[in-house]
Design a protein around this motif. Structure first.
Motif, PDB file in Angstrom:
ATOM      1  N   ALA A 238       1.199  -1.657  -0.244  1.00 10.11           N
ATOM      2  CA  ALA A 238       0.023   0.378   0.086  1.00 10.11           C
ATOM      3  C   ALA A 238       0.531   1.692   0.188  1.00 10.11           C
ATOM      4  CB  ALA A 238      -1.180  -0.329   1.250  1.00 10.11           C
ATOM      5  N   ASP A 239       0.283   2.347  -0.076  1.00 10.31           N
ATOM      6  CA  ASP A 239       0.778   3.623   0.124  1.00 10.31           C
ATOM      7  C   ASP A 239       0.084   4.628   0.296  1.00 10.31           C
ATOM      8  OD1 ASP A 239       2.688   5.648  -0.746  1.00 10.31           O
ATOM      9  OD2 ASP A 239       1.127   6.581  -2.351  1.00 10.31           O
ATOM     10  N   LEU A 240       0.732   4.060   2.178  1.00 12.64           N
ATOM     11  CA  LEU A 240      -0.564   4.517   3.141  1.00 12.64           C
ATOM     12  C   LEU A 240      -0.422   5.578   3.399  1.00 12.64           C
ATOM     13  CD1 LEU A 240      -1.523   2.386   5.888  1.00 12.64           C
ATOM     14  CD2 LEU A 240      -2.338   2.826   3.390  1.00 12.64           C
ATOM     15  N   ALA A 241       1.471   6.589   3.198  1.00 14.40           N
ATOM     16  CA  ALA A 241       2.014   7.768   3.383  1.00 14.40           C
ATOM     17  C   ALA A 241       1.048   8.990   2.001  1.00 14.40           C
ATOM     18  CB  ALA A 241       3.193   7.259   3.559  1.00 14.40           C
ATOM     19  N   GLY A 242       1.216   8.599   0.912  1.00 12.28           N
ATOM     20  CA  GLY A 242       0.649   8.840   0.342  1.00 12.28           C
ATOM     21  C   GLY A 242      -0.647   8.847   0.651  1.00 12.28           C
ATOM     22  N   GLN A 243      -1.539   8.412   0.859  1.00  8.42           N
ATOM     23  CA  GLN A 243      -3.288   8.689   1.061  1.00  8.42           C
ATOM     24  C   GLN A 243      -3.241   9.547   2.816  1.00  8.42           C
ATOM     25  OE1 GLN A 243      -3.582   3.912   1.214  1.00  8.42           O
ATOM     26  NE2 GLN A 243      -6.043   5.286   0.623  1.00  8.42           N
ATOM     27  N   MET A 244      -2.661   9.391   3.054  1.00 10.84           N
ATOM     28  CA  MET A 244      -2.395  10.502   4.476  1.00 10.84           C
ATOM     29  C   MET A 244      -1.838  11.536   4.165  1.00 10.84           C
ATOM     30  SD  MET A 244      -0.491   7.048   7.606  1.00 10.84           S
ATOM     31  CE  MET A 244      -0.995   8.441   9.290  1.00 10.84           C
ATOM     32  N   ARG A 245      -0.921  11.265   3.166  1.00 12.16           N
ATOM     33  CA  ARG A 245      -0.487  12.854   2.411  1.00 12.16           C
ATOM     34  C   ARG A 245      -2.074  13.464   1.519  1.00 12.16           C
ATOM     35  NH1 ARG A 245       4.158  10.623   0.892  1.00 12.16           N
ATOM     36  NH2 ARG A 245       5.453  11.577   2.040  1.00 12.16           N
ATOM     37  N   THR A 246      -2.341  12.912   1.223  1.00 14.78           N
ATOM     38  CA  THR A 246      -3.663  13.648  -0.109  1.00 14.78           C
ATOM     39  C   THR A 246      -4.416  13.845   1.556  1.00 14.78           C
ATOM     40  OG1 THR A 246      -2.666  11.871  -1.647  1.00 14.78           O
ATOM     41  CG2 THR A 246      -5.146  13.245  -1.346  1.00 14.78           C
ATOM     42  N   ALA A 247      -4.641  13.480   2.381  1.00 19.08           N
ATOM     43  CA  ALA A 247      -6.315  13.205   3.113  1.00 19.08           C
ATOM     44  C   ALA A 247      -5.266  14.749   4.388  1.00 19.08           C
ATOM     45  CB  ALA A 247      -6.356  12.024   3.800  1.00 19.08           C
ATOM     46  N   PHE A 248      -4.348  14.302   4.446  1.00 21.36           N
ATOM     47  CA  PHE A 248      -3.460  15.911   5.259  1.00 21.36           C
ATOM     48  C   PHE A 248      -3.897  16.836   5.024  1.00 21.36           C
ATOM     49  CE2 PHE A 248      -0.949  12.946   8.177  1.00 21.36           C
ATOM     50  CZ  PHE A 248      -1.704  11.567   8.642  1.00 21.36           C
ATOM     51  N   LYS A 249      -3.256  17.162   2.998  1.00 16.55           N
ATOM     52  CA  LYS A 249      -3.706  17.915   2.727  1.00 16.55           C
ATOM     53  C   LYS A 249      -4.411  18.871   2.160  1.00 16.55           C
ATOM     54  CE  LYS A 249       0.915  17.559   0.059  1.00 16.55           C
ATOM     55  NZ  LYS A 249       2.003  16.929  -1.085  1.00 16.55           N
ATOM     56  N   ALA A 250      -5.601  17.506   1.918  1.00 21.22           N
ATOM     57  CA  ALA A 250      -7.169  18.115   1.837  1.00 21.22           C
ATOM     58  C   ALA A 250      -7.551  18.982   3.143  1.00 21.22           C
ATOM     59  CB  ALA A 250      -7.762  17.281   1.648  1.00 21.22           C
ATOM     60  N   TYR A 251      -7.267  18.275   4.483  1.00 18.99           N
ATOM     61  CA  TYR A 251      -8.148  19.063   4.892  1.00 18.99           C
ATOM     62  C   TYR A 251      -7.229  20.373   5.735  1.00 18.99           C
ATOM     63  CZ  TYR A 251      -8.396  19.857  10.600  1.00 18.99           C
ATOM     64  OH  TYR A 251      -8.562  20.393  11.637  1.00 18.99           O
ATOM     65  N   HIS A 252      -6.482  20.437   5.304  1.00 13.41           N
ATOM     66  CA  HIS A 252      -6.004  22.137   5.319  1.00 13.41           C
ATOM     67  C   HIS A 252      -6.285  23.231   4.477  1.00 13.41           C
ATOM     68  CE1 HIS A 252      -2.293  24.887   4.255  1.00 13.41           C
ATOM     69  NE2 HIS A 252      -1.935  24.691   5.649  1.00 13.41           N
ATOM     70  N   LYS A 253      -6.571  22.786   3.031  1.00 16.09           N
ATOM     71  CA  LYS A 253      -6.465  23.322   1.658  1.00 16.09           C
ATOM     72  C   LYS A 253      -8.694  23.706   3.017  1.00 16.09           C
ATOM     73  CE  LYS A 253      -7.860  23.442  -2.512  1.00 16.09           C
ATOM     74  NZ  LYS A 253      -9.234  23.292  -2.748  1.00 16.09           N
ATOM     75  N   ASP A 254      -9.194  22.915   2.835  1.00 14.83           N
ATOM     76  CA  ASP A 254     -10.272  23.295   3.713  1.00 14.83           C
ATOM     77  C   ASP A 254     -10.730  24.019   5.085  1.00 14.83           C
ATOM     78  OD1 ASP A 254     -11.412  20.651   1.676  1.00 14.83           O
ATOM     79  OD2 ASP A 254     -12.052  20.328   3.159  1.00 14.83           O
ATOM     80  N   VAL A 255      -9.690  23.786   5.851  1.00 15.64           N
ATOM     81  CA  VAL A 255      -9.517  24.542   7.393  1.00 15.64           C
ATOM     82  C   VAL A 255      -9.651  25.868   6.507  1.00 15.64           C
ATOM     83  CG1 VAL A 255      -8.614  25.197   9.425  1.00 15.64           C
ATOM     84  CG2 VAL A 255      -9.377  23.156   7.940  1.00 15.64           C
ATOM     85  N   LYS A 256      -8.421  26.486   5.762  1.00 14.86           N
ATOM     86  CA  LYS A 256      -8.292  27.420   5.460  1.00 14.86           C
ATOM     87  C   LYS A 256      -9.207  28.321   4.827  1.00 14.86           C
ATOM     88  CE  LYS A 256      -3.646  27.314   7.251  1.00 14.86           C
ATOM     89  NZ  LYS A 256      -3.202  27.904   8.209  1.00 14.86           N
ATOM     90  N   GLU A 257      -9.941  27.491   3.709  1.00 15.65           N
ATOM     91  CA  GLU A 257     -10.814  27.445   2.783  1.00 15.65           C
ATOM     92  C   GLU A 257     -12.215  27.743   3.707  1.00 15.65           C
ATOM     93  OE1 GLU A 257     -10.537  25.650  -1.044  1.00 15.65           O
ATOM     94  OE2 GLU A 257      -8.634  26.172  -1.636  1.00 15.65           O
ATOM     95  N   LYS A 258     -12.297  27.645   4.502  1.00 15.56           N
ATOM     96  CA  LYS A 258     -13.347  27.933   5.298  1.00 15.56           C
ATOM     97  C   LYS A 258     -14.503  26.453   5.159  1.00 15.56           C
ATOM     98  CE  LYS A 258     -11.747  32.898   6.304  1.00 15.56           C
ATOM     99  NZ  LYS A 258     -12.256  33.737   6.155  1.00 15.56           N
ATOM    100  N   SER A 259     -13.944  25.989   4.153  1.00 10.42           N
ATOM    101  CA  SER A 259     -15.162  24.575   3.791  1.00 10.42           C
ATOM    102  C   SER A 259     -15.648  23.887   4.764  1.00 10.42           C
ATOM    103  CB  SER A 259     -15.479  24.291   2.021  1.00 10.42           C
ATOM    104  OG  SER A 259     -14.158  23.475   2.646  1.00 10.42           O
ATOM    105  N   PHE A 260     -14.133  23.879   6.083  1.00 10.23           N
ATOM    106  CA  PHE A 260     -14.839  22.747   6.881  1.00 10.23           C
ATOM    107  C   PHE A 260     -14.240  23.474   8.544  1.00 10.23           C
ATOM    108  CE2 PHE A 260     -13.414  20.007   9.975  1.00 10.23           C
ATOM    109  CZ  PHE A 260     -14.117  19.171  10.480  1.00 10.23           C
ATOM    110  N   PRO A 261     -15.773  22.692   8.986  1.00 14.15           N
ATOM    111  CA  PRO A 261     -16.977  22.516   8.888  1.00 14.15           C
ATOM    112  C   PRO A 261     -17.889  23.130   8.135  1.00 14.15           C
ATOM    113  CG  PRO A 261     -17.136  23.199  11.419  1.00 14.15           C
ATOM    114  CD  PRO A 261     -15.197  24.051  10.560  1.00 14.15           C
ATOM    115  N   SER A 262     -19.055  22.395   8.107  1.00 14.57           N
ATOM    116  CA  SER A 262     -20.164  23.019   7.097  1.00 14.57           C
ATOM    117  C   SER A 262     -20.940  23.237   8.115  1.00 14.57           C
ATOM    118  CB  SER A 262     -20.860  21.714   5.546  1.00 14.57           C
ATOM    119  OG  SER A 262     -21.011  20.933   6.232  1.00 14.57           O
ATOM    120  N   LEU A 263     -22.198  23.389   7.747  1.00 20.06           N
ATOM    121  CA  LEU A 263     -23.182  23.616   8.808  1.00 20.06           C
ATOM    122  C   LEU A 263     -23.836  22.119   9.251  1.00 20.06           C
ATOM    123  CD1 LEU A 263     -24.769  27.131   8.415  1.00 20.06           C
ATOM    124  CD2 LEU A 263     -23.214  26.453   9.882  1.00 20.06           C
ATOM    125  N   ASP A 264     -23.252  21.718   8.004  1.00 21.70           N
ATOM    126  CA  ASP A 264     -23.845  19.578   8.178  1.00 21.70           C
ATOM    127  C   ASP A 264     -23.148  19.100   9.140  1.00 21.70           C
ATOM    128  OD1 ASP A 264     -26.184  20.302   6.569  1.00 21.70           O
ATOM    129  OD2 ASP A 264     -24.869  19.141   4.934  1.00 21.70           O
TER     130      ASP A 264
END
Ligand code: KIV
Length: 270
Positions: A238-264
């Protein structure tokens, strides 16, 4: 899937039947639970935790307390697999009394079903003593990482005729002392094949070729999380490091762009 608890007797039966023994390391509850669910027969709480969990350069610094903590966490996640605790550097080499005391702690305080110690003829009297006290012991020959400073690196072991003969003699000494299995690390497959043929207890290979009775890998290597380490004998599943990096970057982006958390994803007063 077979749900019968794996014991030393199960491993012996597997060798006799020619059924390969699938082993991996684990250091935490969640990983251990997944390994057990997927039918892994034996989980080694390796002192490789020093490197892949704690970030040390080698396995020497890890303590008894840390290994007890990891082993207890692993044990809580496991129903079927046999759980083996790796005895850390200086927890058994100093005296037979220290070895007995520390090995006993693994069984008593963390629920391990066996311990692993490194070394050949010097380790045999320690093995004998522990087994006489009712503590199952797994041996470890070839490249024994606690001797890294003696070897001066992680080179292939038992390459020439003399060292292969020494390894065979050590394996027999460990079997006679009462080991229920022996890890063979980074040795030529022909040597591992010969040892596996000569012994009646199972051999578990890591970098020791396909003819061992079982195989083990460091879980972080095979799942692609320990990225700095490349070795011929590690197959990456597997490439867990790659998958984790993708997840962490996406989270970082969502927080910075104020799309996380949504009201839902938020609680409301209504
Ligand atoms: O510590 C460890 O993970 C080990 C395995 C490599 C066998 O000893």
């Amino acid at each position: 899937m077979n749900t019968e608890k794996v014991t030393t007797r199960t491993l012996l039966k597997m060798k006799k039947k020619g059924e390969k023994i699938a082993c991996l390391t684990a250091y935490d509850y969640l990983t251990a639970r997944l390994l057990d669910e997927c039918g892994i027969d034996l989980i080694l709480v390796g002192d490789s935790a020093a490197m892949v969990f704690a970030g040390y350069e080698n396995t020497l610094p890890i303590t008894m307390e840390a290994m007890l903590y990891h082993t207890a966490a692993v044990k809580r996640g496991v129903k079927r697999a046999m759980v083996v605790a790796d005895m850390p550097f200086l927890s058994y080499q100093t005296s037979i009394a220290d070895a007995a005391q520390n090995a006993g702690r693994f069984l008593k305080e963390s629920g391990a079903e066996a311990v692993k110690i490194e070394g050949g003829r010097v380790a045999a009297p320690i093995v004998k003593n522990l087994v006489e006290r009712g503590i199952p012991v797994m041996g470890h020959l070839g490249l024994t990482p606690q001797s890294i400073h003696k070897f001066g690196g992680y080179q292939l072991q038992a390459k020439d005729k003399e060292s292969a003969e020494r390894l065979m003699a050590a394996a027999k000494a460990l079997e006679n002392a009462g080991c229920f299995a022996i890890v063979l690390e980074k040795i030529p497959y022909q040597v591992a094949q010969e040892v596996s043929r000569e012994l009646s207890i199972p051999t578990i290979g890591i970098g020791a070729g396909p003819y061992c009775d079982g195989q083990i890998l460091v879980v972080d290597d095979m799942e692609g999380r320990y990225e700095g380490f490349e070795a011929k004998f590690v197959r990456r599943y597997a490439d867990l490091a790659g998958q984790m990096r993708t997840a962490f970057k996406a989270y970082h982006k969502d927080v910075k762009e104020k799309s996380f958390p949504s009201l839902d994803e938020s609680f409301s007063q209504e």
